[in-house]
Design a protein around this motif. Structure first.
Motif, PDB file in Angstrom:
ATOM      1  N   ILE A 102       0.868  -1.187   0.000  1.00 30.27           N
ATOM      2  CA  ILE A 102       0.000   0.000   0.000  1.00 30.27           C
ATOM      3  C   ILE A 102       0.900   1.230   0.000  1.00 30.27           C
ATOM      4  N   ALA A 103       0.712   2.123  -0.972  1.00 31.76           N
ATOM      5  CA  ALA A 103       1.464   3.388  -0.965  1.00 31.76           C
ATOM      6  C   ALA A 103       0.643   4.404  -0.194  1.00 31.76           C
ATOM      7  N   ALA A 104       1.238   5.032   0.814  1.00 32.30           N
ATOM      8  CA  ALA A 104       0.574   6.119   1.546  1.00 32.30           C
ATOM      9  C   ALA A 104       1.253   7.407   1.112  1.00 32.30           C
ATOM     10  N   VAL A 105       0.578   8.165   0.261  1.00 33.07           N
ATOM     11  CA  VAL A 105       1.225   9.289  -0.428  1.00 33.07           C
ATOM     12  C   VAL A 105       0.797  10.636   0.141  1.00 33.07           C
ATOM     13  N   ASN A 106       1.724  11.323   0.767  1.00 30.18           N
ATOM     14  CA  ASN A 106       1.548  12.724   1.128  1.00 30.18           C
ATOM     15  C   ASN A 106       2.498  13.541   0.267  1.00 30.18           C
ATOM     16  N   GLY A 107       2.083  14.729  -0.119  1.00 31.16           N
ATOM     17  CA  GLY A 107       2.968  15.634  -0.849  1.00 31.16           C
ATOM     18  C   GLY A 107       3.273  15.143  -2.258  1.00 31.16           C
ATOM     19  N   TYR A 108       4.506  15.451  -2.705  1.00 30.52           N
ATOM     20  CA  TYR A 108       4.856  15.192  -4.103  1.00 30.52           C
ATOM     21  C   TYR A 108       5.060  13.707  -4.401  1.00 30.52           C
ATOM     22  N   ALA A 109       4.427  13.256  -5.442  1.00 27.01           N
ATOM     23  CA  ALA A 109       4.738  11.931  -6.008  1.00 27.01           C
ATOM     24  C   ALA A 109       4.964  12.203  -7.494  1.00 27.01           C
ATOM     25  N   LEU A 110       6.199  12.537  -7.828  1.00 25.68           N
ATOM     26  CA  LEU A 110       6.497  13.029  -9.181  1.00 25.68           C
ATOM     27  C   LEU A 110       7.440  12.087  -9.917  1.00 25.68           C
ATOM     28  N   GLY A 111       7.288  12.031 -11.224  1.00 18.82           N
ATOM     29  CA  GLY A 111       8.198  11.236 -12.036  1.00 18.82           C
ATOM     30  C   GLY A 111       8.279   9.807 -11.518  1.00 18.82           C
ATOM     31  N   TYR A 124      -3.190   5.050  -0.997  1.00 16.26           N
ATOM     32  CA  TYR A 124      -3.928   5.945  -0.107  1.00 16.26           C
ATOM     33  C   TYR A 124      -3.315   7.325  -0.303  1.00 16.26           C
ATOM     34  N   ALA A 125      -4.129   8.268  -0.767  1.00 15.42           N
ATOM     35  CA  ALA A 125      -3.589   9.598  -1.052  1.00 15.42           C
ATOM     36  C   ALA A 125      -4.013  10.600   0.015  1.00 15.42           C
ATOM     37  N   GLY A 126      -3.066  11.357   0.531  1.00 19.81           N
ATOM     38  CA  GLY A 126      -3.363  12.422   1.487  1.00 19.81           C
ATOM     39  C   GLY A 126      -3.956  13.617   0.763  1.00 19.81           C
ATOM     40  N   LEU A 189      -2.801   9.645   7.625  1.00 17.43           N
ATOM     41  CA  LEU A 189      -2.724   8.818   6.408  1.00 17.43           C
ATOM     42  C   LEU A 189      -1.978   7.499   6.635  1.00 17.43           C
ATOM     43  N   VAL A 190      -0.783   7.595   7.237  1.00 16.85           N
ATOM     44  CA  VAL A 190       0.032   6.382   7.392  1.00 16.85           C
ATOM     45  C   VAL A 190      -0.673   5.401   8.341  1.00 16.85           C
ATOM     46  N   ASP A 191      -1.265   5.942   9.419  1.00 19.84           N
ATOM     47  CA  ASP A 191      -1.977   5.049  10.354  1.00 19.84           C
ATOM     48  C   ASP A 191      -3.129   4.349   9.651  1.00 19.84           C
ATOM     49  N   GLU A 192      -3.836   5.082   8.800  1.00 21.60           N
ATOM     50  CA  GLU A 192      -4.957   4.451   8.092  1.00 21.60           C
ATOM     51  C   GLU A 192      -4.460   3.367   7.139  1.00 21.60           C
ATOM     52  N   ALA A 193      -3.331   3.637   6.503  1.00 24.09           N
ATOM     53  CA  ALA A 193      -2.756   2.627   5.597  1.00 24.09           C
ATOM     54  C   ALA A 193      -2.315   1.394   6.400  1.00 24.09           C
ATOM     55  N   ILE A 194      -1.749   1.639   7.590  1.00 22.11           N
ATOM     56  CA  ILE A 194      -1.333   0.502   8.428  1.00 22.11           C
ATOM     57  C   ILE A 194      -2.566  -0.306   8.857  1.00 22.11           C
ATOM     58  N   GLN A 195      -3.658   0.403   9.183  1.00 22.08           N
ATOM     59  CA  GLN A 195      -4.884  -0.324   9.556  1.00 22.08           C
ATOM     60  C   GLN A 195      -5.370  -1.204   8.406  1.00 22.08           C
ATOM     61  N   LEU A 196      -5.282  -0.666   7.192  1.00 20.81           N
ATOM     62  CA  LEU A 196      -5.667  -1.491   6.041  1.00 20.81           C
ATOM     63  C   LEU A 196      -4.732  -2.695   5.934  1.00 20.81           C
ATOM     64  N   GLY A 197      -3.433  -2.452   6.142  1.00 23.04           N
ATOM     65  CA  GLY A 197      -2.459  -3.546   6.115  1.00 23.04           C
ATOM     66  C   GLY A 197      -2.793  -4.607   7.162  1.00 23.04           C
ATOM     67  N   GLU A 198      -3.218  -4.157   8.337  1.00 22.95           N
ATOM     68  CA  GLU A 198      -3.604  -5.106   9.401  1.00 22.95           C
ATOM     69  C   GLU A 198      -4.806  -5.940   8.955  1.00 22.95           C
ATOM     70  N   ARG A 199      -5.792  -5.263   8.351  1.00 20.03           N
ATOM     71  CA  ARG A 199      -6.990  -6.001   7.886  1.00 20.03           C
ATOM     72  C   ARG A 199      -6.591  -7.066   6.872  1.00 20.03           C
ATOM     73  N   ILE A 200      -5.715  -6.677   5.933  1.00 22.37           N
ATOM     74  CA  ILE A 200      -5.275  -7.635   4.910  1.00 22.37           C
ATOM     75  C   ILE A 200      -4.518  -8.783   5.578  1.00 22.37           C
ATOM     76  N   SER A 201      -3.683  -8.450   6.583  1.00 21.61           N
ATOM     77  CA  SER A 201      -2.894  -9.483   7.271  1.00 21.61           C
ATOM     78  C   SER A 201      -3.777 -10.459   8.035  1.00 21.61           C
ATOM     79  N   GLY A 202      -5.024 -10.070   8.286  1.00 18.20           N
ATOM     80  CA  GLY A 202      -5.946 -10.960   8.992  1.00 18.20           C
ATOM     81  C   GLY A 202      -6.508 -12.062   8.106  1.00 18.20           C
ATOM     82  N   PHE A 203      -6.288 -11.988   6.820  1.00 18.84           N
ATOM     83  CA  PHE A 203      -6.757 -13.041   5.910  1.00 18.84           C
ATOM     84  C   PHE A 203      -5.655 -14.081   5.711  1.00 18.84           C
ATOM     85  N   SER A 204      -6.032 -15.185   5.092  1.00 19.08           N
ATOM     86  CA  SER A 204      -5.041 -16.215   4.759  1.00 19.08           C
ATOM     87  C   SER A 204      -3.998 -15.629   3.801  1.00 19.08           C
ATOM     88  N   LYS A 205      -2.729 -15.782   4.146  1.00 17.00           N
ATOM     89  CA  LYS A 205      -1.688 -15.161   3.307  1.00 17.00           C
ATOM     90  C   LYS A 205      -1.640 -15.800   1.923  1.00 17.00           C
TER      91      LYS A 205
END
Ligand code: CO8
Length: 261
Positions: A102-111, A124-126, A189-205
Motif C-alpha cells: 500500500i502506498a501512503a502518499v503525502n505531498g509530491y509523487a512526481l516522475g 492511499y492519497a493524502g 494517512l500512514v496510520d490508516e494505511a497501516i490499519q488497512l495492512g492489518e486487515r489484509i494481514s488478517g486473511f489467509s496469506k
C-alpha cells in the motif's frame, strides 16, 4: 527496525504484521537515488519472505512521497552508460513482491515517485498529495512505467478519469482537489494505511497472494484469458488448507485459524 541509510524499515500493526517502509531522504524530497532504490528493494523483499508480515506500507514524508529519480545522479549519464549498465533496470523488482503493498502518499509523487506509487497495489492519497510526470520539463520522458501503468492499469492514482485527461496531464502536476476528490487527512494517512495492512494481514496469506496474482494477471491478459486464469487460481485454492478452514469456520460460526498454506 532495519539499519538503512535512505529508508526506515520497521514492523507495525498488531503483532508486527505490517511492514512499514518510510523513504527518508528528506532534504532531497526523497529523490530516488540508486542507493535508496537498492535499500527499498531489499526491505520489501525481506518483508515479503517474513511469515509474520501480511502486507506492507510504503510512505515518505508529509512534504514528499518522492520527487522522482535523482536528477543530480542522472545529469551526467549518457545513452551508452544507461544502456550498458541498465540504469534503474531493477525498478520493476517492486512489482515482483507477492504480498500487497500500500502506498501512503503525502505531498509530491512526481516522475519516478509517481511510478513507484503506481506499481503498488493500493494508493492511499493524502489531501495534499500531488501526482505528476514532469519529466518532459527535463527534456526526457517517463521511463519507469509512467506511460504504460497509467494507460493499462486500474492501479493508477484516482485523479485519472479518462485517457484524454491522462494525455493532458503529461508534464503537469495534479492534485486530488482538481478532480473533486478528497484525500485522507495528512496526519492520519500512514496510520490508516497501516490499519488497512492489518486487515489484509488478517486473511489467509496464501489466499491474499493468489488474489494479487489474479489481479496482476488480469492487467496483462485479454479478458477471456484473464477470466480463465482467475478460474484456475480459484480451483487451486481448493488445494489449500486455508480454503477448507475458511469455509468450515464459516459453517461452525467461528473465526478461522489460518495456516497460511
Ligand atoms: N532529484 C534530485 N534532487 C531533487 C529532486 C530530484 N528529483 N527533487 C528535489 N530535489 C532536491 C532539490 O534539488 C533541492 O535540493 P537543495 O536543497 O540541495 O537545493 C531539494 O530537493 C528541495 O527541492 P526544492 O528546493 O526544489 O523544493 P521546492 O519545494 O521549491 O520544489 C518540487 C519542490 C516542485 C518537487 C521541485 O523540487 C521539483 O520540481 N523537483 C523535481 C521533480 C521532477 O522533475 N521529477 C522527475 C524526475 S525524472 C524521473 O523521475 C525519471 C524516472 C525514470 C525511471 C526510469 C526507470 C527505468
Amino acid at each position: 527496525r532495519g539499519e538503512y541509510e535512505f529508508i526506515i524499515s520497521e514492523k507495525r500493526g498488531e503483532g508486527g504484521c505490517v511492514g512499514l517502509v518510510t523513504l527518508n531522504r528528506r532534504k532531497a524530497l526523497n529523490a530516488l537515488c540508486d542507493g535508496l532504490m537498492s535499500e527499498l528493494r531489499e526491505a520489501l523483499a525481506t518483508f515479503d519472505s517474513d511469515p509474520g508480515v501480511g502486507a506492507m506500507v510504503l510512505t515518505g514524508s508529509e512534504k514528499a512521497f518522492a520527487a522522482g529519480a535523482d536528477i543530480a545522479e542522472m545529469q551526467p549519464l549518457t545513452f551508452q552508460s544507461c544502456y550498458s549498465q541498465q540504469f534503474l533496470g531493477n525498478w520493476d523488482a517492486i512489482s515482483r513482491i507477492t504480498k500487497p503493498v500500500i502506498a501512503a502518499v503525502n505531498g509530491y509523487a512526481l516522475g519516478g515517485g509517481c511510478e513507484v506509487a503506481m506499481v503498488c497495489d493500493i494508493i492511499y492519497a493524502g489531501e495534499k498529495a500531488q501526482f505528476g510526470q514532469p519529466e518532459i520539463a527535463l527534456g526526457t520522458l517517463p521511463g519507469g512505467g509512467g506511460h504504460s501503468e497509467t494507460h493499462q492499469s486500474h492501479r493508477e492514482e484516482p485523479r485519472h478519469g479518462d485517457d484524454r485527461h491522462r494525455r493532458e496531464d503529461v508534464g503537469s502536476r495534479g492534485t486530488l482537489a482538481r478532480t473533486n476528490q478528497q484525500g485522507l487527512p495528512t496526519e492520519s494517512l500512514v496510520d490508516e494505511a497501516i490499519q488497512l495492512g492489518e486487515r489484509i494481514s488478517g486473511f489467509s496469506k496464501i489466499a491474499v497472494a493468489m488474489c494479487k496474482e489474479a489481479v496482476n494477471a488480469a492487467e496483462q491478459l485479454p479478458l477471456n484469458e484473464g477470466l480463465k486464469y482467475e478460474k484456475k487460481l480459484f480451483y487451486s485454492s481448493f488445494a489449500t488448507d486455508d480454503r477448507r478452514e475458511g469455509m468450515t469456520a464459516f459453517l461452525e460460526k467461528r473465526t478461522p485459524q489460518w495456516a497460511d498454506c
